[in-house]
Design an enzyme around this catalytic site. Structure first.
Site, mmCIF file in Angstrom:
data_model
loop_
_atom_site.group_PDB
_atom_site.id
_atom_site.type_symbol
_atom_site.label_atom_id
_atom_site.label_comp_id
_atom_site.label_asym_id
_atom_site.label_seq_id
_atom_site.Cartn_x
_atom_site.Cartn_y
_atom_site.Cartn_z
ATOM 1 N N ASP A 159 28.171 10.698 74.553
ATOM 2 C CA ASP A 159 27.920 9.569 73.649
ATOM 3 C C ASP A 159 29.221 8.795 73.415
ATOM 4 N N TYR A 189 17.975 -6.081 67.613
ATOM 5 C CA TYR A 189 18.843 -5.902 68.797
ATOM 6 C C TYR A 189 19.982 -6.916 68.786
ATOM 7 N N SER A 190 19.630 -8.207 68.679
ATOM 8 C CA SER A 190 20.698 -9.215 68.798
ATOM 9 C C SER A 190 21.666 -9.151 67.618
ATOM 10 N N PRO A 227 0.929 -8.535 80.759
ATOM 11 C CA PRO A 227 0.889 -9.033 79.378
ATOM 12 C C PRO A 227 1.864 -10.182 79.130
ATOM 13 N N ARG A 285 13.643 -18.326 79.274
ATOM 14 C CA ARG A 285 14.802 -17.468 79.475
ATOM 15 C C ARG A 285 15.590 -18.014 80.657
ATOM 16 N N THR A 329 25.548 -10.326 75.104
ATOM 17 C CA THR A 329 24.332 -11.051 75.480
ATOM 18 C C THR A 329 24.312 -12.460 74.880
ATOM 19 N N ASP A 330 23.525 -13.339 75.499
ATOM 20 C CA ASP A 330 23.334 -14.688 74.934
ATOM 21 C C ASP A 330 22.479 -14.654 73.664
ATOM 22 N N GLU A 331 21.777 -13.529 73.430
ATOM 23 C CA GLU A 331 20.851 -13.485 72.281
ATOM 24 C C GLU A 331 21.576 -13.571 70.944
ATOM 25 N N ALA A 353 24.456 0.619 75.419
ATOM 26 C CA ALA A 353 23.788 0.008 74.270
ATOM 27 C C ALA A 353 22.312 0.380 74.312
ATOM 28 N N GLU A 354 21.668 0.236 73.184
ATOM 29 C CA GLU A 354 20.207 0.130 73.166
ATOM 30 C C GLU A 354 19.932 -1.339 73.460
ATOM 31 N N THR A 369 20.016 8.294 77.750
ATOM 32 C CA THR A 369 18.839 8.069 76.914
ATOM 33 C C THR A 369 17.670 7.811 77.862
ATOM 34 N N LYS A 428 24.074 -6.434 68.468
ATOM 35 C CA LYS A 428 25.038 -6.864 69.485
ATOM 36 C C LYS A 428 26.045 -7.842 68.874
ATOM 37 N N LEU A 460 10.366 -7.628 81.153
ATOM 38 C CA LEU A 460 9.301 -8.462 81.726
ATOM 39 C C LEU A 460 9.152 -8.348 83.253
HETATM 40 P P1 NAD Z 1 19.953 -0.358 79.708
HETATM 41 O O1 NAD Z 1 19.136 -0.084 78.492
HETATM 42 O O2 NAD Z 1 19.276 -0.410 81.033
HETATM 43 O O3 NAD Z 1 21.108 0.732 79.838
HETATM 44 C C1 NAD Z 1 21.865 1.179 78.738
HETATM 45 C C2 NAD Z 1 22.603 2.436 79.162
HETATM 46 O O4 NAD Z 1 23.419 2.868 78.053
HETATM 47 C C3 NAD Z 1 21.672 3.599 79.513
HETATM 48 O O5 NAD Z 1 22.091 4.226 80.695
HETATM 49 C C4 NAD Z 1 21.802 4.545 78.321
HETATM 50 O O6 NAD Z 1 21.615 5.910 78.658
HETATM 51 C C5 NAD Z 1 23.234 4.260 77.877
HETATM 52 N N1 NAD Z 1 23.464 4.575 76.452
HETATM 53 C C6 NAD Z 1 22.692 4.211 75.402
HETATM 54 N N2 NAD Z 1 23.237 4.682 74.259
HETATM 55 C C7 NAD Z 1 24.383 5.333 74.602
HETATM 56 C C8 NAD Z 1 25.391 6.006 73.856
HETATM 57 N N3 NAD Z 1 25.318 6.116 72.532
HETATM 58 N N4 NAD Z 1 26.439 6.533 74.528
HETATM 59 C C9 NAD Z 1 26.522 6.444 75.898
HETATM 60 N N5 NAD Z 1 25.581 5.836 76.638
HETATM 61 C C10 NAD Z 1 24.532 5.275 76.009
HETATM 62 O O7 NAD Z 1 20.722 -1.708 79.405
HETATM 63 P P2 NAD Z 1 21.151 -2.881 80.393
HETATM 64 O O8 NAD Z 1 20.039 -3.843 80.492
HETATM 65 O O9 NAD Z 1 21.756 -2.290 81.586
HETATM 66 O O10 NAD Z 1 22.281 -3.570 79.505
HETATM 67 C C11 NAD Z 1 23.649 -3.119 79.574
HETATM 68 C C12 NAD Z 1 24.489 -3.961 78.621
HETATM 69 O O11 NAD Z 1 24.389 -5.334 78.988
HETATM 70 C C13 NAD Z 1 24.022 -3.877 77.170
HETATM 71 O O12 NAD Z 1 25.170 -3.843 76.360
HETATM 72 C C14 NAD Z 1 23.232 -5.157 76.968
HETATM 73 O O13 NAD Z 1 23.292 -5.565 75.624
HETATM 74 C C15 NAD Z 1 23.966 -6.106 77.874
HETATM 75 N N6 NAD Z 1 23.167 -7.221 78.431
HETATM 76 C C16 NAD Z 1 21.974 -6.978 79.044
HETATM 77 C C17 NAD Z 1 21.269 -8.055 79.620
HETATM 78 C C18 NAD Z 1 19.967 -7.847 80.335
HETATM 79 O O14 NAD Z 1 19.310 -8.819 80.721
HETATM 80 N N7 NAD Z 1 19.519 -6.615 80.570
HETATM 81 C C19 NAD Z 1 21.798 -9.347 79.539
HETATM 82 C C20 NAD Z 1 23.017 -9.548 78.887
HETATM 83 C C21 NAD Z 1 23.701 -8.471 78.353
HETATM 84 O O1 DAU Z 2 19.044 -12.705 77.111
HETATM 85 C C1 DAU Z 2 19.634 -11.474 77.443
HETATM 86 C C2 DAU Z 2 18.723 -10.358 77.012
HETATM 87 O O2 DAU Z 2 17.632 -10.336 77.926
HETATM 88 C C3 DAU Z 2 19.409 -8.998 76.972
HETATM 89 O O3 DAU Z 2 20.423 -9.020 76.003
HETATM 90 C C4 DAU Z 2 18.405 -7.891 76.643
HETATM 91 O O4 DAU Z 2 19.034 -6.623 76.699
HETATM 92 C C5 DAU Z 2 17.287 -7.950 77.672
HETATM 93 O O5 DAU Z 2 16.315 -6.985 77.367
HETATM 94 C C6 DAU Z 2 16.665 -9.344 77.709
HETATM 95 O O6 DAU Z 2 15.940 -9.618 76.485
HETATM 96 P P1 DAU Z 2 14.520 -10.375 76.488
HETATM 97 O O7 DAU Z 2 13.809 -10.037 75.243
HETATM 98 O O8 DAU Z 2 14.682 -11.813 76.822
HETATM 99 O O9 DAU Z 2 13.859 -9.645 77.781
HETATM 100 P P2 DAU Z 2 12.399 -9.065 78.051
HETATM 101 O O10 DAU Z 2 12.344 -8.727 79.510
HETATM 102 O O11 DAU Z 2 12.027 -7.999 77.074
HETATM 103 O O12 DAU Z 2 11.471 -10.316 77.796
HETATM 104 C C7 DAU Z 2 11.660 -11.528 78.532
HETATM 105 C C8 DAU Z 2 10.659 -12.534 77.983
HETATM 106 O O13 DAU Z 2 9.331 -12.122 78.357
HETATM 107 C C9 DAU Z 2 10.652 -12.632 76.479
HETATM 108 O O14 DAU Z 2 10.402 -13.983 76.096
HETATM 109 C C10 DAU Z 2 9.486 -11.756 76.058
HETATM 110 C C11 DAU Z 2 8.509 -11.910 77.205
HETATM 111 N N1 DAU Z 2 7.661 -10.726 77.486
HETATM 112 C C12 DAU Z 2 8.255 -9.516 77.616
HETATM 113 C C13 DAU Z 2 7.502 -8.392 77.874
HETATM 114 C C14 DAU Z 2 8.153 -7.033 78.000
HETATM 115 C C15 DAU Z 2 6.288 -10.880 77.659
HETATM 116 O O15 DAU Z 2 5.751 -12.005 77.582
HETATM 117 N N2 DAU Z 2 5.545 -9.773 77.927
HETATM 118 C C16 DAU Z 2 6.080 -8.530 78.023
HETATM 119 O O16 DAU Z 2 5.336 -7.537 78.226
#
Ligand code: NAD
Ligand code: DAU
Length: 353
Positions: free
Chosen positions: A58, A159-160, A214, A223, A133-135, A82-83, A35, A163, A199
């Site tokens: 997929d 999203y949460s 922003p 966080r 995720t913790d969310e 995941a998305e 994606t 999940k 962020l």
């Molecule tokens: P990301 O959005 O960077 O990557 C997601 C990947 O999944 C991408 O490579 C995308 O192409 C793939 N994907 C999406 N839909 C798909 C489908 N239907 N089939 C196959 N592949 C698909 O996400 P991330 O930040 O790397 O997160 C990975 C996992 O960890 C997620 O499940 C997310 O909920 C979890 N997680 C993320 C965080 C965080 O801070 N980023 C924290 C805790 C848990």
């Molecule tokens: O807690 C785990 C989660 O952390 C994961 O499950 C998610 O996949 C991951 O995206 C992340 O979610 P958050 O919403 O916490 O992350 P994000 O980086 O989008 O935002 C972090 C914090 O910063 C949140 O309080 C929103 C704020 N923010 C974010 C953006 C993109 C801003 O203030 N400005 C911004 O432009």
């Protein structure tokens, strides 16, 4: 031996594939739909490594999955796909329901059929590790204790909620069918290959481009940050020694308000790549409209994984953030590549002109 990783071209998944191949001499089949968030450039250094097999597809493809499982006979599945972006889930929740809920269900069914047909010894050794995720636990009051594994599920964003639904499916497939599952619920990750819609990479990218940084609302949302390699080592440890059917919260006891994170990033950039006009990047900080339904605070109680499995993070926030900024400065090509095309549409939609 082989493991199947889903979503291994994304942020955490690609870091995990690198971590795995560097620390365990075991092949990885990497299934990713590619994606907007998936990027083969994250895996470029593995191009000539025969232990890494990339398959574009997929998780919900019920023709492809049985073929892949039969062909590669993995001993474990690590499910990242995941998305993952909360803001996108607010604008368009459908993809989140499709991949995170329906896709996880279809993946579980494909894996269950494969696992059921394994010989008894392989069945016992098999693992399905679900990365969550913790969310899913919702938002904490300022003085409330950090999320333990026993905390009620109270998801607040599309999203949460998606999940949380996937976590429940994984739990039910264990309870009802005996599928040997493990679930990890991790806090916010940061590090290399983080897509600049989130962020930390967004702020680094915008700062260097001379754009506003922003801050949603008052910037006092909290966080709990963990360097991505520490998340990868936690997943590896849970896969190795986690108790079946259990969930493990993963975090580094590292709570920070957003504005503090952004100010620290500005200081690091001021030191490592000062602005030509001598001013601080902090002058680019701009308060913008808050995220709808914005969760105020997340914090992880990581005692279970620490005490049961002996896992500890290696990086502090200071060392991890410095490494991260240095990585983005050294990898401007990667950033330029992922911020072309579709990325601009998203930035226009979310932040306006
Ligand atoms: P990301 O959005 O960077 O990557 C997601 C990947 O999944 C991408 O490579 C995308 O192409 C793939 N994907 C999406 N839909 C798909 C489908 N239907 N089939 C196959 N592949 C698909 O996400 P991330 O930040 O790397 O997160 C990975 C996992 O960890 C997620 O499940 C997310 O909920 C979890 N997680 C993320 C965080 C965080 O801070 N980023 C924290 C805790 C848990
Ligand atoms: O807690 C785990 C989660 O952390 C994961 O499950 C998610 O996949 C991951 O995206 C992340 O979610 P958050 O919403 O916490 O992350 P994000 O980086 O989008 O935002 C972090 C914090 O910063 C949140 O309080 C929103 C704020 N923010 C974010 C953006 C993109 C801003 O203030 N400005 C911004 O432009």
């Amino acid at each position: 031996m082989t493991i199947l990783v889903t979503g291994g071209a994304g942020f955490i998944g690609s870091n995990f594939v690198h971590h795995w191949l560097a620390s365990a001499n075991e092949a990885v089949v990497n299934l990713d739909k590619l994606t907007y968030a998936g990027n083969l450039a994250n895996l470029a250094s593995l191009q000539n490594d025969a232990r890494h097999v990339f398959v574009q597809g997929d998780i919900g493809d019920t023709t492809l999955l049985p073929q892949l499982l039969a062909q590669h006979q993995p001993r474990a599945v690590v499910h990242f796909a995941a998305e993952s972006h909360v803001d996108r889930s607010i604008h368009g929740p459908m993809d989140f329901i499709q991949t995170n809920v329906v896709g996880t269900f279809q993946l579980l069914e494909s894996v269950r059929a494969y696992w059921s047909a394994l010989a008894a010894e392989q069945q016992t050794a098999f693992r399905f590790l679900h990365v969550s995720t913790d969310e899913v636990y919702g938002s904490l009051a300022p003085d409330a204790p950090a999320f333990a594994e026993t905390h009620a599920y109270e998801p607040n964003s599309p999203y949460s909620a998606s999940k949380a639904a996937s976590d429940h499916l994984v739990r039910a497939w264990h309870h009802t069918y005996g599928l040997p599952v493990l679930t990890t619920n991790c806090s916010n990750n940061y590090g290399p290959y983080h897509f600049p819609e989130k962020l930390i990479p967004l702020v680094i990218h915008n700062a260097l481009a001379g754009k506003p940084l922003p801050i949603y609302g008052d910037g006092m949302q909290v966080r709990d940050w963990l360097y991505v390699q520490d998340h990868c080592s936690a997943i590896q440890r849970v896969l190795q020694a986690g108790r079946l059917g259990e969930t493990y919260n993963v975090g580094g006891w590292n709570e920070k308000p957003n504005i503090e994170v952004v100010r620290t990033l500005c200081s690091l950039l001021d030191e490592l790549q000062p602005r030509a006009d001598g001013q601080s990047y902090a002058t680019q900080i701009t308060y913008v409209k808050d995220r709808a339904g914005h969760d105020r605070r997340y914090a992880i109680d990581a005692r279970k994984i620490e005490q049961e499995l002996g896992w500890r993070p290696q990086e502090t926030f200071e060392t991890g953030l410095r490494k991260t900024v240095a990585w983005y400065l050294a990898n401007a090509d990667w950033v330029a590549n992922v911020t072309s095309g579709q990325y601009r549409q998203w930035v226009g939609q979310q932040y306006g002109a």
